[in-house]
Scaffold this motif. Structure first.
Motif, PDB file in Angstrom:
ATOM      1  N   THR A 114       0.854  -1.178   0.000  1.00 39.56           N
ATOM      2  CA  THR A 114       0.000   0.000   0.000  1.00 39.56           C
ATOM      3  C   THR A 114       0.892   1.230   0.000  1.00 39.56           C
ATOM      4  OG1 THR A 114      -1.850   1.119   1.109  1.00 39.56           O
ATOM      5  CG2 THR A 114      -0.202   0.074   2.532  1.00 39.56           C
ATOM      6  N   GLN A 115       0.582   2.183  -0.849  1.00 39.44           N
ATOM      7  CA  GLN A 115       1.438   3.351  -1.034  1.00 39.44           C
ATOM      8  C   GLN A 115       1.314   4.309   0.138  1.00 39.44           C
ATOM      9  OE1 GLN A 115       0.883   5.171  -4.852  1.00 39.44           O
ATOM     10  NE2 GLN A 115       2.303   6.834  -4.449  1.00 39.44           N
ATOM     11  N   ALA A 116       2.450   4.779   0.674  1.00 37.93           N
ATOM     12  CA  ALA A 116       2.465   5.568   1.905  1.00 37.93           C
ATOM     13  C   ALA A 116       1.653   6.848   1.808  1.00 37.93           C
ATOM     14  CB  ALA A 116       3.912   5.895   2.281  1.00 37.93           C
ATOM     15  N   THR A 117       1.667   7.514   0.646  1.00 46.19           N
ATOM     16  CA  THR A 117       0.983   8.803   0.532  1.00 46.19           C
ATOM     17  C   THR A 117      -0.532   8.682   0.508  1.00 46.19           C
ATOM     18  OG1 THR A 117       1.259   8.696  -1.879  1.00 46.19           O
ATOM     19  CG2 THR A 117       2.934   9.907  -0.616  1.00 46.19           C
ATOM     20  N   GLN A 118      -1.042   7.467   0.287  1.00 48.02           N
ATOM     21  CA  GLN A 118      -2.499   7.245   0.349  1.00 48.02           C
ATOM     22  C   GLN A 118      -2.759   5.825   0.854  1.00 48.02           C
ATOM     23  OE1 GLN A 118      -4.084   7.726  -3.593  1.00 48.02           O
ATOM     24  NE2 GLN A 118      -2.341   6.737  -4.572  1.00 48.02           N
ATOM     25  N   ALA A 119      -2.156   5.526   1.986  1.00 44.21           N
ATOM     26  CA  ALA A 119      -2.120   4.157   2.486  1.00 44.21           C
ATOM     27  C   ALA A 119      -3.486   3.637   2.914  1.00 44.21           C
ATOM     28  CB  ALA A 119      -1.144   4.066   3.666  1.00 44.21           C
ATOM     29  N   TRP A 120      -3.724   2.374   2.590  1.00 39.97           N
ATOM     30  CA  TRP A 120      -4.892   1.595   2.982  1.00 39.97           C
ATOM     31  C   TRP A 120      -6.195   2.322   2.680  1.00 39.97           C
ATOM     32  CZ3 TRP A 120      -4.936  -3.252   3.044  1.00 39.97           C
ATOM     33  CH2 TRP A 120      -5.998  -3.976   3.597  1.00 39.97           C
ATOM     34  N   ARG A 121      -6.430   2.478   1.372  1.00 42.38           N
ATOM     35  CA  ARG A 121      -7.659   3.100   0.895  1.00 42.38           C
ATOM     36  C   ARG A 121      -8.841   2.159   1.086  1.00 42.38           C
ATOM     37  NH1 ARG A 121      -6.724   6.160  -4.346  1.00 42.38           N
ATOM     38  NH2 ARG A 121      -7.696   4.342  -5.325  1.00 42.38           N
ATOM     39  N   GLN A 122     -10.023   2.703   0.978  1.00 38.48           N
ATOM     40  CA  GLN A 122     -11.239   1.897   1.151  1.00 38.48           C
ATOM     41  C   GLN A 122     -11.312   0.781   0.112  1.00 38.48           C
ATOM     42  OE1 GLN A 122     -14.702   4.421   1.192  1.00 38.48           O
ATOM     43  NE2 GLN A 122     -14.286   5.211   3.250  1.00 38.48           N
ATOM     44  N   SER A 123     -10.837   1.058  -1.094  1.00 36.84           N
ATOM     45  CA  SER A 123     -10.849   0.032  -2.138  1.00 36.84           C
ATOM     46  C   SER A 123      -9.943  -1.137  -1.777  1.00 36.84           C
ATOM     47  CB  SER A 123     -10.420   0.635  -3.477  1.00 36.84           C
ATOM     48  OG  SER A 123      -9.169   1.312  -3.352  1.00 36.84           O
ATOM     49  N   GLU A 124      -8.823  -0.862  -1.101  1.00 40.49           N
ATOM     50  CA  GLU A 124      -7.933  -1.933  -0.657  1.00 40.49           C
ATOM     51  C   GLU A 124      -8.606  -2.752   0.440  1.00 40.49           C
ATOM     52  OE1 GLU A 124      -3.521  -0.788  -0.435  1.00 40.49           O
ATOM     53  OE2 GLU A 124      -4.541   1.147  -0.248  1.00 40.49           O
ATOM     54  N   ALA A 125      -9.211  -2.064   1.399  1.00 40.87           N
ATOM     55  CA  ALA A 125      -9.881  -2.761   2.492  1.00 40.87           C
ATOM     56  C   ALA A 125     -10.990  -3.660   1.965  1.00 40.87           C
ATOM     57  CB  ALA A 125     -10.439  -1.746   3.488  1.00 40.87           C
ATOM     58  N   ALA A 126     -11.731  -3.182   0.951  1.00 40.21           N
ATOM     59  CA  ALA A 126     -12.810  -3.981   0.374  1.00 40.21           C
ATOM     60  C   ALA A 126     -12.266  -5.210  -0.341  1.00 40.21           C
ATOM     61  CB  ALA A 126     -13.623  -3.120  -0.593  1.00 40.21           C
ATOM     62  N   ALA A 127     -11.166  -5.036  -1.077  1.00 42.52           N
ATOM     63  CA  ALA A 127     -10.562  -6.169  -1.784  1.00 42.52           C
ATOM     64  C   ALA A 127     -10.009  -7.190  -0.792  1.00 42.52           C
ATOM     65  CB  ALA A 127      -9.452  -5.677  -2.706  1.00 42.52           C
ATOM     66  N   TRP A 128      -9.389  -6.704   0.268  1.00 36.96           N
ATOM     67  CA  TRP A 128      -8.820  -7.623   1.267  1.00 36.96           C
ATOM     68  C   TRP A 128      -9.911  -8.424   1.966  1.00 36.96           C
ATOM     69  CZ3 TRP A 128      -4.557  -9.965   1.771  1.00 36.96           C
ATOM     70  CH2 TRP A 128      -4.214 -10.596   2.974  1.00 36.96           C
ATOM     71  N   ARG A 161      -2.196   5.168  11.937  1.00 37.05           N
ATOM     72  CA  ARG A 161      -3.536   5.015  11.365  1.00 37.05           C
ATOM     73  C   ARG A 161      -3.707   3.653  10.701  1.00 37.05           C
ATOM     74  NH1 ARG A 161      -5.500   5.284   6.395  1.00 37.05           N
ATOM     75  NH2 ARG A 161      -3.632   6.232   5.489  1.00 37.05           N
ATOM     76  N   VAL A 162      -2.735   3.254   9.889  1.00 39.01           N
ATOM     77  CA  VAL A 162      -2.850   1.994   9.157  1.00 39.01           C
ATOM     78  C   VAL A 162      -2.900   0.811  10.116  1.00 39.01           C
ATOM     79  CG1 VAL A 162      -1.651   0.427   7.577  1.00 39.01           C
ATOM     80  CG2 VAL A 162      -1.822   2.867   7.033  1.00 39.01           C
ATOM     81  N   ARG A 163      -2.059   0.820  11.141  1.00 32.92           N
ATOM     82  CA  ARG A 163      -2.054  -0.293  12.091  1.00 32.92           C
ATOM     83  C   ARG A 163      -3.368  -0.363  12.862  1.00 32.92           C
ATOM     84  NH1 ARG A 163       4.272   0.834  13.482  1.00 32.92           N
ATOM     85  NH2 ARG A 163       5.128  -0.796  12.110  1.00 32.92           N
ATOM     86  N   LYS A 164      -3.972   0.779  13.147  1.00 31.32           N
ATOM     87  CA  LYS A 164      -5.258   0.781  13.831  1.00 31.32           C
ATOM     88  C   LYS A 164      -6.355   0.231  12.924  1.00 31.32           C
ATOM     89  CE  LYS A 164      -8.536   3.852  16.188  1.00 31.32           C
ATOM     90  NZ  LYS A 164      -8.804   5.255  16.622  1.00 31.32           N
ATOM     91  N   GLU A 165      -6.359   0.657  11.650  1.00 34.35           N
ATOM     92  CA  GLU A 165      -7.408   0.250  10.725  1.00 34.35           C
ATOM     93  C   GLU A 165      -7.270  -1.195  10.269  1.00 34.35           C
ATOM     94  OE1 GLU A 165      -7.516   3.039   7.506  1.00 34.35           O
ATOM     95  OE2 GLU A 165      -8.076   4.736   8.796  1.00 34.35           O
ATOM     96  N   THR A 166      -6.067  -1.761  10.365  1.00 33.65           N
ATOM     97  CA  THR A 166      -5.854  -3.141   9.909  1.00 33.65           C
ATOM     98  C   THR A 166      -5.570  -4.092  11.069  1.00 33.65           C
ATOM     99  OG1 THR A 166      -3.456  -2.800   9.578  1.00 33.65           O
ATOM    100  CG2 THR A 166      -4.919  -2.313   7.718  1.00 33.65           C
ATOM    101  N   GLU A 167      -5.874  -3.671  12.272  1.00 38.22           N
ATOM    102  CA  GLU A 167      -5.589  -4.507  13.438  1.00 38.22           C
ATOM    103  C   GLU A 167      -6.247  -5.885  13.290  1.00 38.22           C
ATOM    104  OE1 GLU A 167      -5.871  -4.320  18.340  1.00 38.22           O
ATOM    105  OE2 GLU A 167      -6.755  -2.730  17.091  1.00 38.22           O
ATOM    106  N   GLY A 168      -5.446  -6.928  13.456  1.00 41.05           N
ATOM    107  CA  GLY A 168      -5.942  -8.287  13.351  1.00 41.05           C
ATOM    108  C   GLY A 168      -5.992  -8.842  11.945  1.00 41.05           C
TER     109      GLY A 168
END
Length: 298
Positions: A114-128, A161-168
């Motif tokens: 995930t690119q640092a300048t726009q890390a973990w976008r909603q589209s990535e979360a949906a795909a994951w 932010r990314v670690r909080k949003e992807t916890e677990g």
């Protein structure tokens, strides 16, 4: 895996060291590229299961709509403990998600970029969300291109932010400047500063430890003429005989004897992962042993 232009193909250069992918692999519209240990070769696998040998130099002429994947063979030492699948970007609007979703059944573990300048976008979360349960859980999230951030303060904010949003969701989250890692050469400090040192150690440990799991899915190694199938291979079936193309040595994960000193690591950005594989394997007191099927596929 990851969205378009997040450094996936550049990362594969770091994985493969002195045996890099052909330049054509970095082309935009390519199907998944499955890379295994063996003599240089390229085979296109169509959606109907038919196969044809192709010239590596002609990869950019492959039609995504007709081709399910391309099998490449390469003699990088990294491929002795895992296969790599370089997935197309999930955000390419001209490419159906079926192109990469159809390959998930063959995947054990994922390194998601995930690119640092726009890390973990909603589209990535949906795909994951679509694929996370179909992996073995040993997945790593890389925040790439961190050199584009303005400083450590911005990086800390992004990581928090990314670690909080992807916890677990991932085993670990690592920041990484792939370009700085590739340019580090023999400079260990630059290698560490790039973020590669901690990530590489974790990655190699995951790959070596996976060989201890009797129920892991050895999908990555098979003859070039076959589409990979999942199967189990007990340790008792291990063979010390040389293997044919598509069959490669698996690093033994036996514990290192306590009286065996750790060997120093020689860092070179062009071959650090293959070397790290060898060093950790030797530290465990055993050399890599060839078996007919591999344990994990990245």
């Amino acid at each position: 895996m990851g969205e378009f232009s997040t450094g996936k193909s550049t990362l594969s250069k770091l994985f493969l060291g002195n045996a890099p992918l052909p330049v054509q692999v970095t082309a935009t519209r390519l199907p998944p590229i499955w890379i295994s240990y063996g003599d240089d070769a390229a085979i296109a696998v169509d959606h109907d299961g038919s196969e044809r040998e192709i010239d590596i130099e002609d990869l950019e002429t492959i039609c995504v709509d007709e081709t399910k994947m391309v099998r490449l063979y390469n003699r990088s030492e990294t491929l002795e403990i895992c296969d790599l699948i370089d997935m197309p970007g999930i955000s390419d609007p001209s490419m159906s998600s079926d192109v990469w979703l159809s390959m998930i059944e063959h995947v054990d573990s994922v390194v998601w970029c995930t690119q640092a300048t726009q890390a973990w976008r909603q589209s990535e979360a949906a795909a994951w969300e679509l694929i996370k349960e179909r992996t073995n859980g040993d997945n790593i999230l890389l925040v790439t291109q961190v050199d584009k951030l303005r400083g450590d303060r911005d990086l800390d904010r992004v990581l928090t932010r990314v670690r909080k949003e992807t916890e677990g969701l991932f085993k670990a989250v690592y920041p990484l400047s792939i370009i700085e890692a590739l340019n580090a050469g023999d400079d260990f400090n630059k290698w560490q500063e790039s973020g590669a040192a901690e990530f590489v150690d974790h990655l190699v440990e995951l790959l070596l430890n996976a060989s201890e799991c009797g129920d892991s899915e050895p999908v990555a190694s098979q003859e070039a003429t076959k589409v990979p199938q999942k199967q189990d291979l007990p340790d008792s079936e291990a063979s010390s005989a040389p293997q044919e193309k598509g069959e490669r040595p698996l690093a033994d994960a036996s514990p290192r004897p306590q009286n065996t000193p750790a060997k120093p690591m020689v860092y070179n950005a062009n071959s650090v992962i293959p070397k790290r594989v060898r060093v950790l394997t030797e530290m465990r007191g055993r050399t890599a042993r060839p078996i007919p099927s591999a344990d994990v596929n990245w």
